[in-house]
Design an enzyme around this catalytic site. Structure first.
Site, PDB file in Angstrom:
ATOM      1  N   ASP A  87      50.712  74.282   5.971  1.00 54.22           N
ATOM      2  CA  ASP A  87      50.618  73.352   6.991  1.00 54.22           C
ATOM      3  C   ASP A  87      50.699  73.799   8.284  1.00 54.22           C
ATOM      4  OD1 ASP A  87      50.852  71.062   8.519  1.00 54.22           O
ATOM      5  OD2 ASP A  87      52.194  70.269   7.615  1.00 54.22           O
ATOM      6  N   LYS A 137      47.114  67.831  17.283  1.00 55.91           N
ATOM      7  CA  LYS A 137      48.106  68.509  18.141  1.00 55.91           C
ATOM      8  C   LYS A 137      47.519  69.438  18.896  1.00 55.91           C
ATOM      9  CE  LYS A 137      51.206  66.219  15.231  1.00 55.91           C
ATOM     10  NZ  LYS A 137      51.179  66.310  13.894  1.00 55.91           N
ATOM     11  N   TRP A 185      58.274  67.213   7.915  1.00 57.62           N
ATOM     12  CA  TRP A 185      56.893  67.027   7.663  1.00 57.62           C
ATOM     13  C   TRP A 185      56.946  67.784   6.096  1.00 57.62           C
ATOM     14  CZ3 TRP A 185      54.054  63.609   8.957  1.00 57.62           C
ATOM     15  CH2 TRP A 185      54.071  63.170  10.357  1.00 57.62           C
TER      16      TRP A 185
HETATM   17  C1  LIG Z   1      51.567  65.551  12.487  1.00 54.76           C
HETATM   18  C2  LIG Z   1      51.932  66.346  11.464  1.00 54.76           C
HETATM   19  C3  LIG Z   1      51.443  66.095  10.123  1.00 54.76           C
HETATM   20  C4  LIG Z   1      50.799  64.748   9.992  1.00 54.76           C
HETATM   21  O1  LIG Z   1      49.684  64.712  10.684  1.00 54.76           O
HETATM   22  P1  LIG Z   1      48.360  63.442  10.567  1.00 54.76           P
HETATM   23  O2  LIG Z   1      47.143  63.966  10.975  1.00 54.76           O
HETATM   24  O3  LIG Z   1      49.186  62.412  11.075  1.00 54.76           O
HETATM   25  O4  LIG Z   1      48.511  63.146   9.055  1.00 54.76           O
HETATM   26  C5  LIG Z   1      51.637  66.902   9.123  1.00 54.76           C
HETATM   27  N1  LIG Z   1      52.255  68.050   9.371  1.00 54.76           N
HETATM   28  C6  LIG Z   1      52.817  68.449  10.406  1.00 54.76           C
HETATM   29  C7  LIG Z   1      53.412  69.705  10.611  1.00 54.76           C
HETATM   30  C8  LIG Z   1      52.377  67.621  11.579  1.00 54.76           C
HETATM   31  O5  LIG Z   1      53.100  67.996  12.715  1.00 54.76           O
END
Ligand SMILES: *Cc1c(COP(=O)(O)O)cnc(C)c1O
Length: 369
Positions: A178, A202, A108
């Protein structure tokens, strides 16, 4: 049409969208036709109506309470997922005259770096690729560049299953995080962060929204525009997530998840304890398995949310996944980029599910030793 019941539900180890608290699903189901006292569904009422204002208000208020977020920060529910934040952060704070620091620690963060490079200069201040992204850097290994617009970290790399268990100190360089896959799994010291973003699907709700918590004074460091409205933090803060129609259903479910964290779990200290208990059960068993199950992450960086491991060979891994699914343990296949296995143990994932998995793992060793 036959109707599924609660007893049809499996233990769902999916990495995202992921398992939600049963109580939240039941409440949503009960109220889907008609919100109490409203006479219509959450799916049908105006986002400018008082009932929806109350819902988004309570989602924000509970989140602020749980994370102890002060008025120095704005809380936003944006669209386009965490992936849009990969672009929005550099579009607002980076340009060709500036540079930003990024920690490269997995799949990511690599994507975040790719988007940032389109806006300006990127310093990769730490690169975990030579260790197959099996750990996060130590504080000593993170050397922020003086004058950098910000430093970007990923608190939990969902695919590799590695997690920060401390908040890096980046001095004068604003810290951007993030936190998509471990947001609200433990209490946070917000003052360590200038901006946190997290896709809801998540750990805090269904897909459709990305939570952004931003220090208001960071807005003053926005680079010169013009900025497209939906990608402009200043406009989003001014409009309170309501510049256009927000994802009302996602925010509704998220508001119920916040209530569940407050009332049923009893706050994020409790949540963290539970998450540690779940992950430790699995890691401890694997450590004692004599190498039959090999955790990918190095000790000290092991994720509480996404537990990743390998087995002797891919055929055995496939057999494991297939038989686990038959035993109602679903979603254990590792991400297609890295293979292996992954058990996602987000907040709503029950302890009994980890017990069931460990029980299955023991049986599997017996039958396939
Ligand atoms: C799932 C995830 C993303 C992407 O998320 P979306 O909402 O699908 O754009 C980005 N960073 C991390 C750490 C993730 O687990």
């Amino acid at each position: 049409m036959s109707t599924a019941t609660v007893s049809d539900r499996v233990f769902n180890f999916s990495a995202g969208p992921a398992t939600l608290p049963l109580k939240v699903l039941q409440e949503a189901q009960e109220n889907l036709l008609c919100l109490p006292g409203v006479g219509a569904s959450i799916l049908e009422i105006s986002h400018r109506s008082p009932p929806f204002e109350a819902i988004i208000g309570s989602a924000e208020a509970d989140m602020r309470k749980l994370l102890n977020i002060s008025d120095d920060y704005a809380v936003l529910f944006l669209q386009g997922g965490a992936t849009t934040q990969f672009s929005m952060v550099p579009l607002n704070f980076l340009n060709k005259e500036k540079s930003a620091d990024y920690i490269l620690q997995g799949a990511w963060s690599k994507k975040a770096i790719g988007e940032a490079k389109k806006c300006g200069n990127v310093n990769v201040v730490w690169d975990g690729s030579s260790e197959k992204f099996s750990r996060v850097p130590t504080q000593e290994e993170i050397k922020p560049t003086s004058g950098a617009a910000y430093l970007h970290m990923t608190s939990n790399e969902t695919i590799e299953g590695i997690e920060f268990h401390y908040d890096p100190n980046t001095g004068n360089v604003p810290l951007v995080c993030d936190a998509s896959s471990d947001f609200m799994h433990r209490p946070l010291d917000m003052k360590n962060f200038s901006l946190i973003y997290a896709g809801a699907q998540k750990n805090v709700g269904p897909a459709g929204s990305c939570v952004v918590i931003i220090r208001k004074d960071l807005l003053e460091q926005q680079v010169a525009g013009p900025h497209h409205t939906m990608l402009d933090y200043k406009k989003m803060v001014a409009g309170g997530s309501m510049h256009n129609t927000p994802p009302v259903f996602t925010i509704y479910i998220l508001s119920l998840v916040m209530k569940w964290l407050v009332n049923d779990i009893g706050g994020l200290d409790k949540m963290h304890e539970l998450n540690q208990k779940k992950a430790n059960l699995l890691y401890d068993y694997m450590d004692a398995s004599g190498g039959y199950y090999k955790p990918h992450a190095q000790k000290g960086s092991r994720s509480l949310m996404n537990v990743t491991w390998r087995m002797r060979d891919e055929d055995l891994e496939k057999k494991f996944i297939k038989e686990a699914k038959a035993a109602r343990l679903d979603g254990l296949k590792g991400h297609r980029d890295v293979g292996g296995l992954r058990a996602s143990l987000y907040n709503a994932f029950p302890y009994e599910g980890v017990e069931a998995l460990v029980g299955f793992m023991k049986e599997f060793v017996k039958n396939n030793g």
